[in-house]
Enzyme design. Structure first.
Site, PDB file in Angstrom:
ATOM      1  N   ASN A 143       0.948  -0.999  -0.023  1.00 18.78           N
ATOM      2  CA  ASN A 143      -0.043  -0.187   0.012  1.00 18.78           C
ATOM      3  C   ASN A 143       0.980   1.336   0.069  1.00 18.78           C
ATOM      4  OD1 ASN A 143      -2.568   1.770   0.447  1.00 18.78           O
ATOM      5  ND2 ASN A 143      -1.345   2.228   2.283  1.00 18.78           N
ATOM      6  N   ASP A 205       1.594   6.463   0.374  1.00 17.57           N
ATOM      7  CA  ASP A 205       0.992   5.484  -0.353  1.00 17.57           C
ATOM      8  C   ASP A 205       1.708   5.254  -1.849  1.00 17.57           C
ATOM      9  OD1 ASP A 205      -0.558   5.610   2.100  1.00 17.57           O
ATOM     10  OD2 ASP A 205      -2.370   4.709   0.844  1.00 17.57           O
ATOM     11  N   ASP A 235      -0.301  -6.682   3.631  1.00 19.83           N
ATOM     12  CA  ASP A 235      -0.520  -5.793   4.728  1.00 19.83           C
ATOM     13  C   ASP A 235      -1.381  -4.700   4.105  1.00 19.83           C
ATOM     14  OD1 ASP A 235       0.433  -4.295   7.214  1.00 19.83           O
ATOM     15  OD2 ASP A 235       0.893  -2.870   5.691  1.00 19.83           O
ATOM     16  N   HIS A 239      -6.654  -0.865   1.527  1.00 21.12           N
ATOM     17  CA  HIS A 239      -6.503   0.643   1.478  1.00 21.12           C
ATOM     18  C   HIS A 239      -5.642   0.965   0.138  1.00 21.12           C
ATOM     19  CE1 HIS A 239      -8.005   1.108   5.616  1.00 21.12           C
ATOM     20  NE2 HIS A 239      -7.300   0.474   6.089  1.00 21.12           N
ATOM     21  N   GLU A 278      -4.997  -8.517   5.107  1.00 21.02           N
ATOM     22  CA  GLU A 278      -5.136  -8.193   6.063  1.00 21.02           C
ATOM     23  C   GLU A 278      -6.304  -6.995   5.940  1.00 21.02           C
ATOM     24  OE1 GLU A 278      -3.285  -5.068   9.538  1.00 21.02           O
ATOM     25  OE2 GLU A 278      -2.833  -5.034   7.511  1.00 21.02           O
TER      26      GLU A 278
END
Ligand SMILES: [Ca+2]
Ligand SMILES: [Ca+2]
Ligand SMILES: [Ca+2]
Length: 541
Positions: A143, A205, A235, A239, A278
């Site tokens: 991410n 990001d 991970d 997002h 996740e």
């Protein structure tokens, strides 16, 4: 993941099952379950923080050579020996080059963290693990990168940089707060512009709208798969894309689309590779990350996703001696997850206060938590040290959730000959591997026996689940695979319990049964006697 986030998310999502609609229509006929049929379905995983597992050279940091030297503890690859824990796979928290102790901000996705060793050490770890039948899954943190990654330095150097669009830039401060923290900012100033860093200004990001970024992530994944790793723990998987504040910062349609693209790519490189998401959120949103299970067995998106809500329910239920929340969550999962989806149950991970501390080191409750975890469907994950009841460190920071593994009662616990990178957890003089090895009543022995029971039973390792009792102190369910049925009963409470359950069986063979449990089958009823904090896993005949 960082501390503030984990604390706040833990508060946001307690053990509460999402209720079905009031006037629920008859369930549509479901397509036949299309389960994941790879090694990962039913495997028992063990999460390792390499820096805290075993130091081999006295610098106080755990490393790959140290981990290799402890593989026989985890699984020696010899079915005739029973002193090893017997796990099937390891999840290594980030092992790539990184400026931080935890490694969740990567500076080079092709280089092993020098604190942990060399690329050759990593290759040797893969060889030694595979020789014992242990699979290796590594953390893939894409991410964001480290703010010190050369890609970000280049991107930040100028608006006309060739890598400008590898990260997410704005000419103005858009002032989106972190979804879990109204005071946390996600746009960070740099040279008159602002870059998006959801978790921190140290973690910019990546911009997944940029095709070159998506291709680079896929290239890196293929590189490690071809080098021998057996999959990735992904991970912050929810997002990847962001298109606005609040709900726009997670679970975007583009994020789901990318994971489908990534999963298809991974299958093309290594068909049985494990992908574990996740997605720290509520049950319905987690369920969506499996994708379509009728198109690809186990799902065409992420075939494994950590079950944070169930973990919360297990801990709260075991602490309260009340199975109601667990029963309701299992029922919700049954109606919410797509058919054939493989759950990933666990108790706590590196972002959470250790389960032993959550349960106040209560021996009975720790015994119950272990038995519930290892009797559930799916792919259970242990967190290193959990199997001996390792306490959290005394402070509330993330480091205290990740303290060095205590192997024996010596001052440095057998972890290092030097100064440990972080102080050892309290009580390590008595709570350690050596103290519990060979003691049939230790928590460590319990984990070993439960894992062994799982391995001899297809119903326990691969079967579905039907709740028989999920209220009061007794949690009972049936696990079934093919013609094998296993009745599972846990007494989470401090008092002895009897339970009469509608089970059609003539007799039962215990795969695991605590001292003092007894059972009788007649007339379509199972009558169980369960001492406090006892469990029984009974194969029905
Ligand atoms: Ca070391
Ligand atoms: Ca063995
Ligand atoms: Ca993102």
């Amino acid at each position: 993941m960082q501390r503030v986030r984990s604390l706040l998310i833990a508060l946001l999502f307690g053990c509460a099952a999402n209720q079905p609609p009031k006037s629920q229509p008859a369930a549509p006929a479901r397509t036949p379950p299309s389960a994941l049929k790879t090694w990962a379905n039913g495997a028992v995983f063990y999460e390792v923080f390499v820096r805290s597992f075993q130091d081999s050279d006295g610098d106080g940091n755990g490393d790959l050579q140290g981990l290799i030297s402890r593989l026989d503890y985890l699984n020696d690859g010899d079915a005739s020996t029973t002193q090893d824990l017997g796990v099937d796979a390891l999840w290594l928290m980030p092992v790539f080059a990184s400026p931080s102790y935890h490694g969740y901000d990567v500076t080079d996705y092709e280089k092993i963290n020098p604190d942990y060793g060399t690329g050759a050490d990593f290759d040797r770890l893969i060889t030694e693990a595979h020789r014992r039948g242990i699979k290796i899954v590594i953390d893939l943190v894409v991410n964001h990168t480290s703010v010190e990654h050369p890609w970000f330095r280049e991107s930040a150097s100028s608006p006309s940089s060739a890598r400008r669009d590898w990260y997410v830039w704005s000419s103005t401060d858009l002032r989106w707060p972190q979804p879990w923290n109204p005071n946390g900012q996600t746009w960070h100033p740099r040279k008159g512009a602002y870059y998006y860093g959801l978790f921190s200004s140290r973690m910019p990001d990546l911009n997944f709208h940029t095709p070159a970024v998506r291709e680079e992530v896929k290239r890196i994944a293929a590189l490690w798969l071809r080098r021998g790793v057996d999959g990735f723990r992904l991970d912050g998987a929810r997002h990847l894309f962001e298109d606005g504040p609040g709900d726009g910062q997670s679970d975007r349609p583009e994020t789901h689309a990318f994971w489908k693209e990534f999963a298809a790519w991974v299958r093309s490189v290594k068909p049985d590779a494990a992908l574990i998401g996740e997605n720290w959120t509520e049950t319905p949103a987690i369920a969506a990350y499996y994708g379509d299970t009728s198109r690809v067995p186990g799902g065409d998106e992420l075939p494994l996703n950590f079950d944070f809500p169930l973990a919360k329910c297990i801990i709260e239920g075991v602490r309260a001696g009340d199975a109601t929340g667990i029963g309701a969550k299992l029922a919700e999962m049954k109606r919410t997850y797509p058919p054939g989806a493989t759950d990933v149950p666990f108790l706590t991970n590196h972002d959470q206060r250790r389960v032993a501390s959550e349960l106040n080191d209560h021996p009975g409750r720790l015994r119950s938590a272990a038995a519930v975890l290892l009797s559930l469907p799916g792919t259970p994950f242990l967190y290193y040290g959990e199997e001996i009841g390792l306490d959290n460190g005394p402070e509330t920071g993330d480091e205290d959730k990740r303290t060095p593994m205590p192997w024996n009662s010596s001052p440095r616990a057998g972890f290092t000959t030097g100064q440990p990178w972080h102080e050892l957890a309290p009580r390590h003089e008595t709570v350690n591997v050596a103290a519990q090895t060979g003691d049939p009543d230790s928590l460590l022995s319990r984990y070993r026996k439960l894992i062994a029971a799982r391995h001899v039973s297809a119903a326990l390792s691969h079967g579905g689940l039907d709740v028989l009792r999920g209220e009061g102190p007794v949690l009972a369910f049936l696990r079934q695979e093919g013609s094998e049925r296993v009745l599972v009963a846990h007494n989470l409470g401090d008092e002895q319990q009897t339970a009469a359950l509608a089970v059609d069986a003539a007799r039962a063979e215990p795969l695991f049964a605590d001292e003092g449990t007894s059972f009788d089958f007649s007339g379509g009823t199972a009558r169980l006697l369960l001492p406090p904090h006892s469990s029984a896993l009974l194969r029905l005949r």
